[in-house]
Scaffold this motif. Structure first.
Motif, PDB file in Angstrom:
ATOM      1  N   GLY A   1      -4.440  -3.252   5.452  1.00  0.00           N
ATOM      2  CA  GLY A   1      -4.265  -2.581   6.576  1.00  0.00           C
ATOM      3  C   GLY A   1      -4.777  -3.955   7.621  1.00  0.00           C
ATOM      4  O   GLY A   1      -4.551  -4.208   8.493  1.00  0.00           O
TER       5      GLY A   1
ATOM      6  N   TRP B   1      -5.864  -0.506   0.296  1.00  0.00           N
ATOM      7  CA  TRP B   1      -5.756  -0.038   1.581  1.00  0.00           C
ATOM      8  C   TRP B   1      -6.302  -0.819   2.717  1.00  0.00           C
ATOM      9  O   TRP B   1      -5.775  -1.246   3.697  1.00  0.00           O
TER      10      TRP B   1
ATOM     11  N   ILE C   1       0.805  -1.303   0.004  1.00  0.00           N
ATOM     12  CA  ILE C   1      -0.081  -0.155  -0.085  1.00  0.00           C
ATOM     13  C   ILE C   1       0.921   1.208  -0.207  1.00  0.00           C
ATOM     14  O   ILE C   1       1.809   1.292   0.720  1.00  0.00           O
TER      15      ILE C   1
ATOM     16  N   THR D   1      -8.756   1.945  -2.699  1.00  0.00           N
ATOM     17  CA  THR D   1      -9.149   1.656  -1.459  1.00  0.00           C
ATOM     18  C   THR D   1      -9.455   0.375  -0.747  1.00  0.00           C
ATOM     19  O   THR D   1      -8.992  -0.009   0.369  1.00  0.00           O
TER      20      THR D   1
ATOM     21  N   SER E   1      -2.376   3.406  -4.371  1.00  0.00           N
ATOM     22  CA  SER E   1      -3.016   2.167  -4.129  1.00  0.00           C
ATOM     23  C   SER E   1      -4.653   2.420  -4.194  1.00  0.00           C
ATOM     24  O   SER E   1      -5.172   3.431  -3.627  1.00  0.00           O
TER      25      SER E   1
END
Length: 279
Positions: free
Chosen positions: A214, A210, A201, A207, A205
């Motif tokens: 994450g 991400w 990321i 959504t 990148s």
């Protein structure tokens, strides 16, 4: 006098924990179908997925998919063992065995210690047996990383079995236990970089990258997988290929995961008394 009594109580607690752990081993080896499935099912997954996706996988340096999926297969063995080892808590409670153990003067910690150590030892041995088969296949080579790898597998086994105890202790239904374990542990396994690499990321990148990146970075099992893959293939620089924290961070996260899950399991066993009378 009080000191000798305390020593006796602690010694008696360890003896009770040892008997519970030994009971897990006896129960495991008496169920021959469980022994067979514990090794053959992950081996089947590894061979089928590895062979099927071998030609379409790229992005892990010199590794093909069979090699990349190997740490995930080992984690799957530990995960399945945690499920089967901790589900016995519900069965023991229904049979009345757990109530007999809980009223013993040694306290509750031998129950947790015996269950976690017994289940973790079974998971560890299964993972080692599978690892020996891998070495025979030539997918990985034996080197100086073998000893730290065995220690890492032990920490992972303790964390997974303790997590299983967290789920099993307040439950009275094996069906509900399986549902929660599959809903929680299987996504945890999939989102640990076991089946596909953790996406990078940064600028540009999407959504989705991400969010997925994450979640996978927040998964403590991801760090165990990174270190396990590094120990299996020490000749590859995974840091240059994507998400690969330092060995110190990976070991720290794995150790903290084992400590935290065990502490939560102990807190539940001490505080949730109503499950003692579930029949």
């Amino acid at each position: 006098m009080s000191g000798s009594k305390t020593d006796f109580t602690v010694a008696d607690g360890f003896a009770a924990a040892w008997m519970l752990a030994r009971r897990e081993w006896i129960r495991f080896f008496r169920q021959r179908n469980r022994v067979t499935a514990a090794i053959l099912q992950p081996l089947l997954f590894w061979v089928l997925f590895g062979a099927g996706l071998k030609g379409s996988f790229s992005g892990a340096g010199e590794l093909d998919f069979m090699q990349f999926f190997l740490p995930g297969t080992i984690a799957l063995i530990v995960l399945f063992t945690a499920i089967f080892a901790t589900i016995s808590v519900i069965e023991d409670r229904r049979e009345g065995f757990m109530q007999s153990v809980l009223v013993a003067p040694v306290g509750r910690w031998p129950v947790l210690f015996g269950k976690v150590i017994g289940g973790s030892a079974i998971a560890w041995v299964q993972a080692v047996v599978f690892l020996l088969l891998v070495y025979l296949f030539g997918t990985a080579s034996i080197g100086w990383t073998l000893l730290p790898m065995l220690l890492l597998l032990a920490l992972m086994a303790i964390a997974m079995c303790s997590l299983g105890m967290i789920v099993a202790w307040p439950m009275d239904s094996t069906q509900g236990f399986h549902a929660i374990m599959m809903l929680g542990l299987m996504p945890m396994w999939l989102l640990a970089g076991t089946f596909f690499p953790i996406p990078q990321i940064g600028e540009g990148s999407s959504t989705g990258q991400w969010i997925l990146g994450g979640i996978m970075r927040a998964n403590p099992l991801s760090y165990s997988m990174v270190e396990l893959r590094r120990l299996l293939y020490p000749q590859i620089d995974f840091a240059s290929l994507g998400f690969a924290p330092s060995p110190a961070i990976c070991w720290m996260v794995t150790g903290v995961m084992a400590l935290v899950t065990t502490a939560i399991a102990w807190w539940l066993m001490r505080g949730n008394r109503k499950v003692d009378v579930i029949v």
